[in-house]
Design a protein around this motif. Structure first.
Motif, PDB file in Angstrom:
ATOM      1  N   LYS A   1      32.570  30.257   0.413  1.00  9.45           N
ATOM      2  CA  LYS A   1      33.445  29.424  -0.600  1.00  9.45           C
ATOM      3  C   LYS A   1      34.851  30.042  -0.852  1.00  9.45           C
ATOM      4  O   LYS A   1      35.773  29.313  -0.936  1.00  9.45           O
TER       5      LYS A   1
ATOM      6  N   ARG B   1      44.536  26.914  -0.318  1.00  6.21           N
ATOM      7  CA  ARG B   1      45.760  27.539  -0.963  1.00  6.21           C
ATOM      8  C   ARG B   1      46.889  28.039   0.230  1.00  6.21           C
ATOM      9  O   ARG B   1      48.100  27.529  -0.340  1.00  6.21           O
TER      10      ARG B   1
ATOM     11  N   GLU C   1      38.598  28.312  -0.085  1.00  4.46           N
ATOM     12  CA  GLU C   1      39.593  28.174  -1.275  1.00  4.46           C
ATOM     13  C   GLU C   1      40.919  28.658  -0.832  1.00  4.46           C
ATOM     14  O   GLU C   1      42.107  28.175  -0.985  1.00  4.46           O
ATOM     15  N   LYS C   2      41.066  29.884  -0.204  1.00  2.00           N
ATOM     16  CA  LYS C   2      41.928  30.713   0.034  1.00  2.00           C
ATOM     17  C   LYS C   2      42.859  29.899   1.204  1.00  2.00           C
ATOM     18  O   LYS C   2      44.254  29.878   1.285  1.00  2.00           O
TER      19      LYS C   2
END
Length: 160
Positions: free
Chosen positions: A88, A96, A92-93
């Motif tokens: 997860k 981003r 997310e990174k």
């Protein structure tokens, strides 16, 4: 190799929520390098070839293992989401990173999408191994010096 196995075995037992996840072994390497150099006074060539392991005593290797485990645990406590089953934190990174690159160079993002290149294909390893496989040991140690000094390094790593 036995030292690495023991470090990862203890990590897996002490962290049942994540256990061992592919890539954690890479995260031990810079710590092992630094602590083995400190314990033996070996030069870079001797460390890179592994010849230093033949000269290092059992007591020195035990200290190196303990220090490596401590530093690995400390580092991963601040990036635990990267090493859960669904990765997860890494997902997310990557999202981003894609947003940041789109702001800076939208043509590049469009080109990658046209060529069916998804960010996860190249950026997953960057986040999973904390750029350990992308740079020389000297560069990795310099970058990781910043990581180790900042408990929020996992957020900073997107910009690293």
């Amino acid at each position: 190799q036995a030292s690495l196995h023991r470090i990862l075995f203890v990590w897996g037992i002490r962290h049942p929520g994540t256990g061992y996840v592919q890539g954690i072994n890479d995260l031990v390497t810079p710590f092992f390098y630094v602590f083995l150099r400190e314990a033996t006074g070996a030069d870079d060539a001797s460390l890179a070839s592994g010849a230093v392991l033949e000269r290092a005593g059992a007591e020195a290797l035990q200290r190196v293992e303990a220090d490596c485990y401590h530093c690995l645990t400390s580092m991963l406590d601040n990036a635990q989401d990267n090493y859960v089953v669904d990765f997860k934190g890494i997902q997310e990174k990557i999202f981003r990173l894609k947003r940041i690159i789109a702001r800076l160079d939208d043509k590049l993002v469009q080109h990658l999408e046209t060529e069916n290149v998804d960010f996860i294909q190249f950026a997953f390893r960057w986040f999973n191994c904390l750029l350990m496989r992308e740079f020389s040991m000297a560069c990795t140690l310099r970058l990781w010096d910043s990581y180790v000094s900042d408990k929020q390094f996992a957020a900073f790593h997107v910009y690293g």
